[in-house]
Motif scaffolding. Sequence first.
Motif, PDB file in Angstrom:
ATOM      1  N   ALA A  27       0.921  -1.045   0.010  1.00 19.27           N
ATOM      2  CA  ALA A  27       0.010  -0.008   0.071  1.00 19.27           C
ATOM      3  C   ALA A  27       0.778   1.248   0.002  1.00 19.27           C
ATOM      4  CB  ALA A  27      -0.933   0.057   1.276  1.00 19.27           C
ATOM      5  N   ALA A  28       0.337   2.175  -0.791  1.00 18.91           N
ATOM      6  CA  ALA A  28       1.224   3.452  -0.729  1.00 18.91           C
ATOM      7  C   ALA A  28      -0.028   4.518  -0.503  1.00 18.91           C
ATOM      8  CB  ALA A  28       1.819   3.752  -1.845  1.00 18.91           C
ATOM      9  N   LEU A  29       0.210   5.591   0.313  1.00 16.33           N
ATOM     10  CA  LEU A  29      -0.587   6.760   0.399  1.00 16.33           C
ATOM     11  C   LEU A  29       0.172   7.971   0.211  1.00 16.33           C
ATOM     12  CD1 LEU A  29      -0.403   8.374   3.334  1.00 16.33           C
ATOM     13  CD2 LEU A  29      -1.277   6.390   4.034  1.00 16.33           C
ATOM     14  N   ARG A  30      -0.492   9.120  -0.272  1.00 12.25           N
ATOM     15  CA  ARG A  30       0.086  10.295  -0.261  1.00 12.25           C
ATOM     16  C   ARG A  30      -0.637  11.294   0.352  1.00 12.25           C
ATOM     17  NH1 ARG A  30       3.111  11.621  -4.212  1.00 12.25           N
ATOM     18  NH2 ARG A  30       2.212  10.315  -5.926  1.00 12.25           N
ATOM     19  N   THR A  31       0.109  12.023   1.034  1.00 16.09           N
ATOM     20  CA  THR A  31      -0.704  12.876   2.314  1.00 16.09           C
ATOM     21  C   THR A  31      -0.992  14.290   1.373  1.00 16.09           C
ATOM     22  OG1 THR A  31       1.304  14.005   2.936  1.00 16.09           O
ATOM     23  CG2 THR A  31       0.697  12.001   3.935  1.00 16.09           C
ATOM     24  N   ASP A  32      -1.720  15.319   1.919  1.00 15.81           N
ATOM     25  CA  ASP A  32      -1.905  16.476   1.375  1.00 15.81           C
ATOM     26  C   ASP A  32      -0.935  17.278   1.205  1.00 15.81           C
ATOM     27  OD1 ASP A  32      -4.667  15.985   1.799  1.00 15.81           O
ATOM     28  OD2 ASP A  32      -5.207  16.913   3.197  1.00 15.81           O
ATOM     29  N   ALA A  33       0.267  16.954   1.964  1.00 21.62           N
ATOM     30  CA  ALA A  33       1.556  17.676   1.697  1.00 21.62           C
ATOM     31  C   ALA A  33       2.435  17.066   0.625  1.00 21.62           C
ATOM     32  CB  ALA A  33       2.365  17.681   3.108  1.00 21.62           C
ATOM     33  N   THR A  38       4.378   4.250   2.635  1.00 21.48           N
ATOM     34  CA  THR A  38       4.185   2.824   2.237  1.00 21.48           C
ATOM     35  C   THR A  38       3.999   1.817   3.367  1.00 21.48           C
ATOM     36  OG1 THR A  38       6.672   2.240   1.960  1.00 21.48           O
ATOM     37  CG2 THR A  38       5.467   3.226  -0.020  1.00 21.48           C
ATOM     38  N   GLY A  39       3.263   0.808   3.158  1.00 18.59           N
ATOM     39  CA  GLY A  39       3.145  -0.149   4.083  1.00 18.59           C
ATOM     40  C   GLY A  39       2.817  -1.771   3.510  1.00 18.59           C
ATOM     41  N   VAL A  40       3.380  -2.521   4.053  1.00 14.64           N
ATOM     42  CA  VAL A  40       3.037  -4.229   3.711  1.00 14.64           C
ATOM     43  C   VAL A  40       2.314  -4.766   4.754  1.00 14.64           C
ATOM     44  CG1 VAL A  40       5.166  -3.968   2.227  1.00 14.64           C
ATOM     45  CG2 VAL A  40       5.187  -4.772   4.671  1.00 14.64           C
ATOM     46  N   ASN A  41       1.685  -5.989   4.153  1.00  8.59           N
ATOM     47  CA  ASN A  41       0.988  -6.892   5.019  1.00  8.59           C
ATOM     48  C   ASN A  41       1.980  -7.650   5.973  1.00  8.59           C
ATOM     49  OD1 ASN A  41       1.297  -8.081   2.539  1.00  8.59           O
ATOM     50  ND2 ASN A  41       0.134  -9.743   3.607  1.00  8.59           N
ATOM     51  N   VAL A  42       1.989  -7.883   7.156  1.00  4.35           N
ATOM     52  CA  VAL A  42       2.839  -8.447   8.195  1.00  4.35           C
ATOM     53  C   VAL A  42       2.105  -9.631   8.863  1.00  4.35           C
ATOM     54  CG1 VAL A  42       4.270  -8.379  10.197  1.00  4.35           C
ATOM     55  CG2 VAL A  42       4.375  -6.665   8.603  1.00  4.35           C
ATOM     56  N   GLU A  43       2.302 -10.851   8.348  1.00  2.74           N
ATOM     57  CA  GLU A  43       1.329 -11.943   8.960  1.00  2.74           C
ATOM     58  C   GLU A  43       2.305 -12.304  10.210  1.00  2.74           C
ATOM     59  OE1 GLU A  43      -0.494 -13.852   4.766  1.00  2.74           O
ATOM     60  OE2 GLU A  43       1.129 -14.997   6.023  1.00  2.74           O
ATOM     61  N   ASN A  44       1.484 -13.317  11.049  1.00  2.00           N
ATOM     62  CA  ASN A  44       1.781 -13.910  12.252  1.00  2.00           C
ATOM     63  C   ASN A  44       1.118 -15.121  12.262  1.00  2.00           C
ATOM     64  OD1 ASN A  44       1.466 -14.614  15.252  1.00  2.00           O
ATOM     65  ND2 ASN A  44       2.926 -12.515  15.285  1.00  2.00           N
ATOM     66  N   VAL A  45       1.799 -16.137  12.899  1.00  2.00           N
ATOM     67  CA  VAL A  45       1.423 -17.563  12.969  1.00  2.00           C
ATOM     68  C   VAL A  45      -0.140 -17.565  13.697  1.00  2.00           C
ATOM     69  CG1 VAL A  45       2.497 -18.112  15.106  1.00  2.00           C
ATOM     70  CG2 VAL A  45       1.900 -19.892  13.270  1.00  2.00           C
ATOM     71  N   ALA A  46      -0.258 -16.545  14.675  1.00  2.00           N
ATOM     72  CA  ALA A  46      -1.700 -16.417  15.338  1.00  2.00           C
ATOM     73  C   ALA A  46      -2.177 -15.464  14.430  1.00  2.00           C
ATOM     74  CB  ALA A  46      -1.350 -15.858  16.677  1.00  2.00           C
ATOM     75  N   TYR A  47      -3.069 -15.848  13.353  1.00  3.73           N
ATOM     76  CA  TYR A  47      -3.599 -14.988  12.310  1.00  3.73           C
ATOM     77  C   TYR A  47      -3.982 -13.818  12.647  1.00  3.73           C
ATOM     78  CZ  TYR A  47      -2.749 -18.652   8.711  1.00  3.73           C
ATOM     79  OH  TYR A  47      -2.043 -19.184   7.684  1.00  3.73           O
ATOM     80  N   GLY A  50      -1.760 -10.245  12.927  1.00  6.48           N
ATOM     81  CA  GLY A  50      -1.029  -9.840  11.684  1.00  6.48           C
ATOM     82  C   GLY A  50      -1.533  -8.327  11.529  1.00  6.48           C
ATOM     83  N   THR A  51      -0.749  -7.604  10.497  1.00  7.57           N
ATOM     84  CA  THR A  51      -1.216  -6.247  10.281  1.00  7.57           C
ATOM     85  C   THR A  51      -1.499  -6.098   8.615  1.00  7.57           C
ATOM     86  OG1 THR A  51       1.030  -5.369  10.210  1.00  7.57           O
ATOM     87  CG2 THR A  51      -0.282  -5.217  12.296  1.00  7.57           C
ATOM     88  N   CYS A  52      -2.217  -5.194   8.317  1.00  6.68           N
ATOM     89  CA  CYS A  52      -2.502  -4.936   6.958  1.00  6.68           C
ATOM     90  C   CYS A  52      -1.724  -3.981   6.346  1.00  6.68           C
ATOM     91  CB  CYS A  52      -4.045  -4.478   6.630  1.00  6.68           C
ATOM     92  SG  CYS A  52      -5.256  -5.613   7.279  1.00  6.68           S
ATOM     93  N   ALA A  53      -1.435  -3.874   5.172  1.00 10.99           N
ATOM     94  CA  ALA A  53      -0.460  -2.972   4.426  1.00 10.99           C
ATOM     95  C   ALA A  53      -0.951  -1.653   4.662  1.00 10.99           C
ATOM     96  CB  ALA A  53      -0.300  -3.249   3.164  1.00 10.99           C
ATOM     97  N   GLU A  54      -2.316  -1.265   4.368  1.00 15.26           N
ATOM     98  CA  GLU A  54      -2.765   0.148   4.626  1.00 15.26           C
ATOM     99  C   GLU A  54      -2.488   0.261   6.082  1.00 15.26           C
ATOM    100  OE1 GLU A  54      -5.822  -2.512   1.966  1.00 15.26           O
ATOM    101  OE2 GLU A  54      -4.316  -2.544   3.769  1.00 15.26           O
ATOM    102  N   ALA A  55      -2.803  -0.152   7.172  1.00 12.86           N
ATOM    103  CA  ALA A  55      -2.326   0.139   8.474  1.00 12.86           C
ATOM    104  C   ALA A  55      -1.018   0.645   8.706  1.00 12.86           C
ATOM    105  CB  ALA A  55      -2.814  -0.906   9.476  1.00 12.86           C
ATOM    106  N   VAL A  72      -4.917   6.825  -2.057  1.00 12.89           N
ATOM    107  CA  VAL A  72      -4.257   5.665  -1.436  1.00 12.89           C
ATOM    108  C   VAL A  72      -4.201   4.533  -2.498  1.00 12.89           C
ATOM    109  CG1 VAL A  72      -4.473   3.398  -0.031  1.00 12.89           C
ATOM    110  CG2 VAL A  72      -5.232   5.906   0.729  1.00 12.89           C
ATOM    111  N   PHE A  73      -3.269   3.946  -2.824  1.00 14.47           N
ATOM    112  CA  PHE A  73      -3.155   2.797  -3.824  1.00 14.47           C
ATOM    113  C   PHE A  73      -2.787   1.464  -3.235  1.00 14.47           C
ATOM    114  CE2 PHE A  73      -1.369   0.259  -7.103  1.00 14.47           C
ATOM    115  CZ  PHE A  73      -2.051   0.777  -8.443  1.00 14.47           C
ATOM    116  N   VAL A  74      -3.480   0.223  -3.690  1.00 11.38           N
ATOM    117  CA  VAL A  74      -3.230  -0.842  -2.908  1.00 11.38           C
ATOM    118  C   VAL A  74      -3.202  -1.746  -3.940  1.00 11.38           C
ATOM    119  CG1 VAL A  74      -4.475  -2.644  -1.200  1.00 11.38           C
ATOM    120  CG2 VAL A  74      -4.595  -0.248  -0.755  1.00 11.38           C
ATOM    121  N   ILE A  75      -2.055  -2.634  -3.898  1.00 10.70           N
ATOM    122  CA  ILE A  75      -1.678  -3.581  -4.850  1.00 10.70           C
ATOM    123  C   ILE A  75      -1.402  -5.241  -4.178  1.00 10.70           C
ATOM    124  CG2 ILE A  75       0.711  -3.387  -5.202  1.00 10.70           C
ATOM    125  CD1 ILE A  75       0.167  -3.760  -8.326  1.00 10.70           C
TER     126      ILE A  75
END
Length: 132
Positions: A27-33, A38-47, A50-55, A72-75
């Motif tokens: 995920a990538a976001l552009r601010t008003d400035a 950017t962010g990526v999903n991060v999995e954990n064995v305890a499903y 995990g965290t999402c790319a947008e977060a 925002v752009f998510v791929i």
Amino acid sequence: MPETLRDAATRIREHAYAPYSGFRVGAALRTDAGTVFTGVNVENVAYPEGTCAEAGAIAAMCAAGERRIAGVFVIADSPDPVAPCGGCRQKIAEFADPGAVVIMATLSGKTRSATVAELLPGAFGPHHLAAR
């Protein structure tokens, strides 16, 4: 030439940590400035832990002291564009105007666009707390 949101999301997606599902999201976001985060999903064995790319992108934005999302752009590598989960829709709505555009894309080039209001109609917001 500044990096596009598509380029940033595609590049960062390679760094996702998805050893269980193999489903990497960028995920990538552009601010008003005009700053890109950017962010990526991060999995954990305890499903659920995990965290999402947008977060991740939103957390990076906040850590840098910025607070307004312009777009925002998510791929993801999926047959169809993947929308942010419900929790991420609420997180995006916290920092973006209802008319801000979220673009969802596949690696093969399919895209779908929606405004924040279209992704999360009736979003819970600060105005709901004003009735106290």
